[in-house]
Motif scaffolding. Structure first.
Motif, mmCIF file in Angstrom:
data_model
loop_
_atom_site.group_PDB
_atom_site.id
_atom_site.type_symbol
_atom_site.label_atom_id
_atom_site.label_comp_id
_atom_site.label_asym_id
_atom_site.label_seq_id
_atom_site.Cartn_x
_atom_site.Cartn_y
_atom_site.Cartn_z
ATOM 1 N N LEU A 234 0.849 -1.192 0.000
ATOM 2 C CA LEU A 234 0.000 0.000 0.000
ATOM 3 C C LEU A 234 0.881 1.236 0.000
ATOM 4 N N TYR A 235 0.406 2.298 -0.656
ATOM 5 C CA TYR A 235 1.039 3.607 -0.484
ATOM 6 C C TYR A 235 -0.033 4.681 -0.427
ATOM 7 N N SER A 236 0.298 5.780 0.251
ATOM 8 C CA SER A 236 -0.627 6.908 0.341
ATOM 9 C C SER A 236 -0.257 7.935 -0.719
ATOM 10 N N ALA A 237 -1.260 8.660 -1.203
ATOM 11 C CA ALA A 237 -1.040 9.705 -2.207
ATOM 12 C C ALA A 237 -1.921 10.893 -1.877
ATOM 13 N N THR A 238 -1.278 12.065 -1.741
ATOM 14 C CA THR A 238 -2.001 13.294 -1.419
ATOM 15 C C THR A 238 -1.531 14.407 -2.337
ATOM 16 N N ILE A 239 -2.475 15.159 -2.885
ATOM 17 C CA ILE A 239 -2.152 16.343 -3.691
ATOM 18 C C ILE A 239 -2.889 17.513 -3.068
ATOM 19 N N SER A 240 -2.146 18.391 -2.406
ATOM 20 C CA SER A 240 -2.737 19.545 -1.723
ATOM 21 C C SER A 240 -2.443 20.819 -2.504
ATOM 22 N N GLY A 241 -3.375 21.763 -2.455
ATOM 23 C CA GLY A 241 -3.260 22.982 -3.233
ATOM 24 C C GLY A 241 -3.055 24.209 -2.384
ATOM 25 N N PRO A 242 -3.319 25.372 -2.966
ATOM 26 C CA PRO A 242 -3.161 26.629 -2.229
ATOM 27 C C PRO A 242 -4.053 26.651 -0.994
#
Length: 664
Positions: A234-242
């Motif tokens: 398993l891996y985690s993936a996060t894409i956060s913005g302004p």
């Protein structure tokens, strides 16, 4: 069928017409195409889209060459149960096109292929565009994706992710991803790439990388490889913005053979208990564990040997991920999450290579009470070698049997778990695969089926797919199966419909059968053997209300004006009928025999019958001839008609004799 009589005075051929209309109610399973894939094999990319206004379209498949050029690729576009466009791409060509003239309605797009022999994965793009502007891709119908090695044995540890991202606020976005080391560390960490349309935005994204994005739609592609022994990760993936914007992505991604975590809702923030149970049925597992997550955040881990674990969980959607390693034989386990109430239960069966498999199923929540669980060998197309069965709840086996059987058990309120160990048909069987059904029903005067599942067991590399069909009404249904032969024809293809352990009908190869269904759930099971080098195939199926049929006959083809004639009719799959023609008009029963009608002129009589599956109509014409002087009749008549005429003549003579006697 209208019959023509050749006896007595002889009869002319009758005029017959028939018409079948479209269905009046929603069919249980309208004509559609389906993909069937070997368990563990990466299925072809599948995408559905709609075209509102009729237009000519061009579909372009392009090899993106990442990480290397594809060996081959193909595309098929289906509508209903038919392939409407297809194209094949073969090296050194990097693109292929297919045309869809006058496109309108709903479509499904499939992409098949083989990556370069040195790699287990390749990438492609599909552009669906108007013929007049082939580079102006329709975004809702176009996509990017992966093509992986078809054979499961090639590399089951490699997994891909394709995620659509919608950016509403332009700005800088941070890409974060991390190996969760569950059950062990990944062999190769994820590699990420970002596309917009067919244009690459960033390739080989690193953890923590910041990328400036404009408003629009993007597609994220990722590739990762699990540990070669565990074959899971398993891996985690996060894409956060302004600041002030919601994350574009916040998730956990499974790799290899890790079962996809199922989402469930936690109504309020609370402490929850995570419990993993090894049932030692039929054998003990080497290990079993579960991981609870919220978005891309890990909340806690539990193992079968370590006992229940209490963790704090937020309100909202949670995911439970599981992993187990078998011992010398197959085994089964379950994982549960409970707060103030039971929140979620999952169960799995695992087996070492070359041993009979084990299966585990979770029932819907059951009210406390008495139930019957049945496991039966459907003996389709061959009997199984062996079948054993158990019922568990709360981590405890309640009842079990070493053979197919019906087990009476008393359940507490909540989910029950059904455990099965099955052996494929014995060597020398015709097909190498068989089916079993497991179901649970309530007891009492009116037992209800509360769970039903059909499963295949195979040693012949057969593909398997199953779905539940819930019928809302009782009616006759026509079931059709068709091999679409893309990317290649199946070597064997079969469909069986069952309810509990009773088979309603079956098809081998392709064709149609009818069955009489009643309200409730049915199991559709598809079993197929693909052609060489294929791990999947494309087929079409439908289950529709049987169309009505109707027959109508007259006892004569012609008769004198004013003479009585007799009409008879019958229908199938009809709920109402209406007649027209002369004095025979209005609602009628769905069948009638020897109904008397007076012929006033040459008339075409019509009966129209309607059912759930549509409308059927049939007509018969009777020619009127002038009445003969002295009351004689004209026209041709069969023996039944002569009897009617003689009866009328005799009655007339009897009345005349009485009149003369009275006058005298």
């Amino acid at each position: 069928m209208i019959q023509t009589h050749a006896k007595g005075l002889g009869a002319l051929a009758l005029c017959v017409g028939a018409f079948f209309g479209i269905a009046h109610a929603a069919d249980p399973l309208p004509a559609s195409t389906q993909i069937i894939a070997l368990s563990g094999a990466a299925p072809p990319t599948q995408e559905s889209f709609s075209i509102a206004a009729a237009q000519d379209l061009i579909v372009t498949l392009t090899d993106l060459g990442v990480p290397k050029t594809l060996t081959s690729a193909g595309i098929a576009v289906t509508q209903g149960a038919a392939i409407v466009a297809s194209a094949q791409l073969a090296a050194p060509a990097t693109s292929a096109t297919a045309a869809i003239p006058g496109a309108v309605g709903n479509y499904t797009l499939y992409v098949f292929g083989v990556p370069d022999s040195a790699f287990s994965v390749g990438t492609f793009s599909v552009c669906v565009a108007p013929k007049a502007a082939p580079s102006n891709c329709i975004q809702s119908a176009s996509l990017n994706g992966f093509i992986t090695v078809q054979a499961t044995a090639a590399d089951p540890t490699v997994s891909t992710l394709s995620q659509t991202l919608t950016v509403t606020a332009a700005g800088t976005y941070t890409f974060t991803f991390s190996d969760l080391k569950f059950p062990v560390a990944l062999a190769t960490p994820p590699t990420l790439a970002l596309f917009q349309g067919s244009q690459s935005v960033a390739l080989g994204i690193t953890p923590g990388q910041q990328i400036a994005l404009n408003s629009g739609t993007y597609q994220l592609l990722a590739i990762a490889q699990a540990d070669p022994t565990a074959k899971a990760g398993l891996y985690s993936a996060t894409i956060s913005g302004p600041a002030g914007t919601a994350a574009l992505l916040d998730t956990i991604v499974p790799v290899g053979t890790t079962p996809v975590g199922a989402p469930f809702n936690n109504p309020s923030a609370e402490n929850v208990v995570v419990k993993v149970t090894d049932y030692a049925f039929p054998g003990t597992l080497t290990s079993a564990s579960a991981l609870l997550t919220s978005g891309g955040t890990v909340l806690g881990t539990a193992t079968a040997g370590g006992g229940p674990v209490t963790v704090a969980a937020p309100a909202g959607g949670l995911y439970l991920w599981t992993y187990a390693s078998p011992g010398a034989t197959a085994g089964t386990y379950s994982a549960d999450v409970a707060g103030a109430t039971d929140l979620y239960t999952t169960a799995q069966g695992v087996a070492p290579a070359g041993t009979p498999p084990a299966f585990a199923y979770v029932t819907p929540p059951l009210p406390a009470g008495a139930y019957q669980a049945t496991a039966g060998d459907l003996q389709f197309p061959s009997p199984l070698g062996a079948l054993s069965f158990a019922v568990a709840q709360g981590g405890i086996i309640l009842k079990q049997s070493s053979t197919a059987a019906t087990l009476d058990f008393t359940a507490a309120a909540g989910n029950a778990v059904l455990l099965l160990s099955a052996q494929a048909p014995a060597a020398g069987s015709a097909t190498g695969y068989g089916l079993f059904d497991v179901n649970v029903q309530s007891t009492g005067a009116s037992p209800q089926l509360v769970f039903d599942r059909t499963q295949s067991v195979s040693t012949a590399g057969a593909l398997f797919d199953s779905q539940t069909l819930n019928l809302g009404v009782g009616a006759n249904f026509d079931t059709t199966l068709m091999d679409l032969k893309f990317p290649a024809a199946f070597d064997n293809l079969a469909l069986v419909i069952s309810r509990g352990t009773v088979i309603q009908g079956k098809i081998f190869g392709g064709g149609t059968f009818s069955f009489s269904g009643s309200p409730g759930p049915y199991q559709l099971t598809f079993v197929a053997t693909p052609s060489a080098a294929q791990s999947y195939g494309l087929y079409a199926t439908s289950i529709v209300f049987s169309a009505p049929t109707v027959t109508l006959t007259s006892n004569v083809s012609s008769a004198s004006t004013g003479a009585p004639i007799q009409l008879s009719w019958s229908s199938t799959n009809a709920t109402s009928c209406t007649s027209s023609g002369g004095s025979w008009t209005g609602p009628q029963a769905t069948s009638g025999s020897n109904v008397a009608v007076v012929l006033s002129a040459t008339t075409t009589y019509t009966i129209t019958c309607t059912g759930t599956g549509g409308t059927a109509m049939q007509s018969v014409s009777v020619t009127a001839t002038p009445a003969q002087p002295g009351g004689g009749g004209g026209g041709s008549m069969d023996p039944a008609g002569l009897c009617v005429g003689f009866g009328l003549w005799a009655a007339r003579m009897w009345r005349e004799r009485r009149r003369r006697t009275f006058i005298q």
